[in-house]
Write a protein that holds these residues in place. Sequence first.
Motif, PDB file in Angstrom:
ATOM      1  N   PRO A   1      18.684  11.502  10.425  1.00 36.79           N
ATOM      2  CA  PRO A   1      19.217  12.252  11.558  1.00 36.79           C
ATOM      3  C   PRO A   1      19.651  11.351  12.702  1.00 36.79           C
ATOM      4  CG  PRO A   1      16.833  12.493  11.447  1.00 36.79           C
ATOM      5  CD  PRO A   1      17.247  11.700  10.251  1.00 36.79           C
ATOM      6  N   LYS A   2      20.614  11.852  13.460  1.00 36.24           N
ATOM      7  CA  LYS A   2      21.003  11.207  14.710  1.00 36.24           C
ATOM      8  C   LYS A   2      20.958  12.269  15.789  1.00 36.24           C
ATOM      9  CE  LYS A   2      26.014  11.524  14.050  1.00 36.24           C
ATOM     10  NZ  LYS A   2      27.261  10.759  14.011  1.00 36.24           N
ATOM     11  N   TYR A   3      20.666  11.842  17.004  1.00 34.35           N
ATOM     12  CA  TYR A   3      20.390  12.759  18.101  1.00 34.35           C
ATOM     13  C   TYR A   3      21.363  12.529  19.243  1.00 34.35           C
ATOM     14  CZ  TYR A   3      16.136  12.879  15.380  1.00 34.35           C
ATOM     15  OH  TYR A   3      15.242  12.987  14.339  1.00 34.35           O
ATOM     16  N   GLU A   4      21.905  13.616  19.753  1.00 36.43           N
ATOM     17  CA  GLU A   4      22.807  13.556  20.898  1.00 36.43           C
ATOM     18  C   GLU A   4      22.207  14.399  22.013  1.00 36.43           C
ATOM     19  OE1 GLU A   4      27.153  15.274  22.137  1.00 36.43           O
ATOM     20  OE2 GLU A   4      26.910  14.545  20.087  1.00 36.43           O
ATOM     21  N   TYR A   5      22.133  13.815  23.194  1.00 43.16           N
ATOM     22  CA  TYR A   5      21.594  14.489  24.367  1.00 43.16           C
ATOM     23  C   TYR A   5      22.757  14.848  25.283  1.00 43.16           C
ATOM     24  CZ  TYR A   5      17.398  12.191  22.660  1.00 43.16           C
ATOM     25  OH  TYR A   5      16.361  11.757  21.871  1.00 43.16           O
TER      26      TYR A   5
END
Length: 102
Positions: free
Chosen positions: A91-95
């Motif tokens: 997974p990759k996370y974007e805020y």
Amino acid sequence: MKITITPAASKWFHEDMGVTTGNGVRFYGKTYGKTAVHHGFSIGVMRDDDPHRPIAITEIDGVKYYVNDRDDWFFKGYDLTVDFDAENDGPKYEYTPNHEED
């Protein structure tokens, strides 16, 4: 706070973490590491089927993805988008700032 799980990320959680309908995935802040918006802290993820006082929750493909109130400090002011990163096979996370009041 809003949590968005892309179809590719949902597939990864099902295939790699083994989650299925009725399960839960909790996101939380942990010490060490860094994110695009935090230094000295990183995001943690774990299978946890029992949300305790969630501040954000979304259900995708029968799985509840959430953040508990004790991790408000880490996510306050941001929405979270979880996608799949093929290069890192995870997974990759974007805020995204959401302009929540303090």
